[in-house]
Each structure stands twice: as C-alpha cells, then as structure tokens.
Design a protein around this motif. Structure first.
Motif, PDB file in Angstrom:
ATOM      1  N   TYR A  80      40.849  64.443  45.077  1.00 41.65           N
ATOM      2  CA  TYR A  80      40.223  63.662  43.784  1.00 41.65           C
ATOM      3  C   TYR A  80      40.463  64.195  42.388  1.00 41.65           C
ATOM      4  O   TYR A  80      40.501  65.559  42.631  1.00 41.65           O
ATOM      5  CB  TYR A  80      38.764  63.500  44.507  1.00 41.65           C
ATOM      6  N   GLN A  90      38.009  64.582  38.883  1.00 44.11           N
ATOM      7  CA  GLN A  90      36.777  64.330  38.136  1.00 44.11           C
ATOM      8  C   GLN A  90      36.692  64.538  36.713  1.00 44.11           C
ATOM      9  O   GLN A  90      36.917  65.809  36.600  1.00 44.11           O
ATOM     10  CB  GLN A  90      35.626  65.073  38.960  1.00 44.11           C
ATOM     11  N   GLN A 124      31.809  62.034  34.763  1.00 42.82           N
ATOM     12  CA  GLN A 124      32.235  60.689  35.649  1.00 42.82           C
ATOM     13  C   GLN A 124      32.453  60.980  37.050  1.00 42.82           C
ATOM     14  O   GLN A 124      32.099  61.894  37.763  1.00 42.82           O
ATOM     15  CB  GLN A 124      33.805  60.418  35.024  1.00 42.82           C
ATOM     16  N   SER A 125      32.782  59.744  37.752  1.00 40.78           N
ATOM     17  CA  SER A 125      32.808  60.046  39.198  1.00 40.78           C
ATOM     18  C   SER A 125      34.082  60.631  39.594  1.00 40.78           C
ATOM     19  O   SER A 125      35.068  60.929  38.895  1.00 40.78           O
ATOM     20  CB  SER A 125      32.878  58.412  39.754  1.00 40.78           C
ATOM     21  N   LEU A 126      34.249  60.691  40.986  1.00 36.86           N
ATOM     22  CA  LEU A 126      35.469  61.339  41.490  1.00 36.86           C
ATOM     23  C   LEU A 126      36.475  59.998  41.807  1.00 36.86           C
ATOM     24  O   LEU A 126      36.087  59.277  42.456  1.00 36.86           O
ATOM     25  CB  LEU A 126      35.163  62.101  42.992  1.00 36.86           C
ATOM     26  N   PHE A 152      38.654  68.459  36.832  1.00 36.94           N
ATOM     27  CA  PHE A 152      38.090  68.969  38.043  1.00 36.94           C
ATOM     28  C   PHE A 152      38.898  68.497  39.219  1.00 36.94           C
ATOM     29  O   PHE A 152      38.617  67.180  39.381  1.00 36.94           O
ATOM     30  CB  PHE A 152      36.745  68.900  38.158  1.00 36.94           C
ATOM     31  N   PHE A 164      25.653  61.125  44.063  1.00 45.67           N
ATOM     32  CA  PHE A 164      26.837  60.176  44.320  1.00 45.67           C
ATOM     33  C   PHE A 164      26.685  59.348  45.623  1.00 45.67           C
ATOM     34  O   PHE A 164      26.329  60.072  46.745  1.00 45.67           O
ATOM     35  CB  PHE A 164      28.192  60.758  44.537  1.00 45.67           C
ATOM     36  N   PHE A 170      33.526  56.675  45.604  1.00 47.44           N
ATOM     37  CA  PHE A 170      32.372  57.260  45.100  1.00 47.44           C
ATOM     38  C   PHE A 170      31.989  56.082  43.955  1.00 47.44           C
ATOM     39  O   PHE A 170      32.612  55.575  43.235  1.00 47.44           O
ATOM     40  CB  PHE A 170      32.446  58.410  44.384  1.00 47.44           C
ATOM     41  N   GLY A 171      30.550  56.138  43.795  1.00 51.81           N
ATOM     42  CA  GLY A 171      29.744  55.561  42.644  1.00 51.81           C
ATOM     43  C   GLY A 171      30.127  56.754  41.438  1.00 51.81           C
ATOM     44  O   GLY A 171      30.377  57.673  41.833  1.00 51.81           O
ATOM     45  N   LYS A 172      29.866  56.364  40.212  1.00 49.67           N
ATOM     46  CA  LYS A 172      29.848  57.196  38.851  1.00 49.67           C
ATOM     47  C   LYS A 172      29.082  58.305  38.928  1.00 49.67           C
ATOM     48  O   LYS A 172      29.006  59.142  38.310  1.00 49.67           O
ATOM     49  CB  LYS A 172      29.785  56.362  37.710  1.00 49.67           C
ATOM     50  N   GLY A 173      27.569  58.144  39.994  1.00 47.76           N
ATOM     51  CA  GLY A 173      27.104  59.243  40.052  1.00 47.76           C
ATOM     52  C   GLY A 173      25.520  59.025  39.168  1.00 47.76           C
ATOM     53  O   GLY A 173      25.612  58.698  38.147  1.00 47.76           O
TER      54      GLY A 173
END
Lengths: 116, 113
Positions: free
Chosen positions: A36, A38, A42-44, A91, B88, B103-106
């Motif tokens: 992944y 990141q 923001q999201s993964l 990341f 998340f 995953f969602g954006k958190g």
C-alpha cells in the motif's frame, strides 16, 4: 501473534536513485503480500498484490516498471522504487494475510520515503 | 468499483463516547475491519466483524453493522486522550490475485481533556 517486519522505517534518497523496501514475515508464511501507499492525511491505496513465486498483480495506474515487487520466498517480499522522483515520496506499508480470520491481516510498520 | 466512505474528523471530550461511521459499497464483503493508526506508525487492528453479524462488543469497543444500508460504525466508550488517532474502516474484497483490504480515507479522532 503474526508479525511482519518492514524496513527501513525511513529513507531519504536523491532523485534518480532506487530504493528497496523489505517486508519479512517473522513467524508465519506469507503466501500473499499486499503493498500500500499512503499520502499525508489520506487513505491507504493498494498498489499491488504479490504471490510467492509468481508475478505481482498491479492495481490500475501503478507503474510496474517503476515499482518492482519481488516475492521470492514465503517470508520475504520486496518493493523497489526505481529512478525515484520527489512525487514518489510517500509512506509505503506492506501487509500479509493471516490464516486465522481473527487477525485477518497484519501490517508492517511502514517506510517513510523522501526523495530529494 | 469498491468504495469505502468515512467522515474525516471527530472531536470529543475525554470520558465521552465516540462514534465513527463508515459506509461501503460492495455487498460481497466477507469481513469488515477497524484499524487504528497513530502518527507515523503502521496500522493496528482494533476489531473486525463478520458480514453475517449485526453487532460485536469488545471491551470499550462496539461495532454495529447494518448490511441493508451497508453502514458500519465503531463506538468507543469512555474515550481517552490515548485514543486520539486516525481510524480506518476496511472491507475485504475478492481480488484477482487474492483478497486485499480496501480502506476508507480515515477518520481523525481528537480527544480533548
């Protein structure tokens, strides 16, 4: 529990150089490893899925030649960012599927890549 | 395609309950997960729920699943400052090479004392 060791934790490299990130499963065999990326806040985003002994499957929009994934053994998967550019700074986190659904997936601690 | 949506921020006072919401689109999800990420760190699995369950409780955490509305929530009772992190939600989706997590954006949870 199942642990994935990821290193380096952080790396700074010059533009044009290549960086290798390693993920090792310490006490289990990781047939499948997920990589992944990141961005800050923001999201993964899933980049690719690697299976031991076969070619990785990349998500749409991810450059195969830039992000080389090797999964040569059941305990080691590597991601090499080739000819890195500042926009590759991010990341990166690996993840492995665990048989016991209670744990589901285990994650490495991540690698902060900064390209200058 | 698959999509997981979350609200981006939540701010609560210490001792209050926190509720973080998530919606997902893929009805074939088998497992739904909640992960916690502290600054600069990897992801820590908090809890998970099978898609055939409605509720799961684990100490201070309560997960509610509404399959009809494809809505998942995480309730943290007696929220502490140490709970401040990004949360998340994630669903497992069958992928061509294996089952990856989407995953969602958190949701950034901020707990004030």
């Amino acid at each position: 529990g199942a642990v994935v060791s990821q290193h380096p934790s952080w790396v700074i490299c010059k533009s044009g150089t290549s960086v290798k990130i390693e993920c090792r499963s310490l006490d289990f065999q990781a047939t499948t490893m997920f990589w992944y990326r990141q961005f800050p806040k923001q999201s993964l985003m899933l980049m690719a899925t690697s299976n031991e002994g076969s070619k990785a499957t990349y998500e749409q929009g991810v450059e195969k030649d830039k992000f080389l994934i090797n999964h040569a053994s059941l305990t080691l998967s590597t991601l090499t960012v080739t000819s890195a550019h500042p926009e590759d700074s991010s990341f990166y986190i690996c993840s492995a599927r665990i048989q016991d659904p209670l744990e589901g997936y285990t994650f490495g601690s991540g690698t902060r890549l900064t390209v200058v | 395609g698959e999509d997981v949506e979350q609200s981006l921020f939540l701010s609560v006072r210490e001792g209050d309950s926190s509720v973080i919401n998530c919606t997902y689109t893929d009805s074939s999800s088998t497992y739904l997960y909640w992960y916690k990420q502290e600054p600069g760190a990897g992801l820590q699995l908090l809890t998970y729920i099978f898609s055939n369950m409605d509720m799961k409780q684990d100490q201070r955490l309560t997960v509610l699943l509404n399959k009809k509305d494809k809505h998942l929530s995480l309730r943290i009772a007696d929220t502490q400052t140490g709970d401040s992190a990004i949360y998340f939600c994630a669903e497992s989706i069958a992928d061509q090479a294996g089952t990856a997590l989407i995953f969602g954006k958190g949701t950034t949870l901020s707990v004030s004392s």
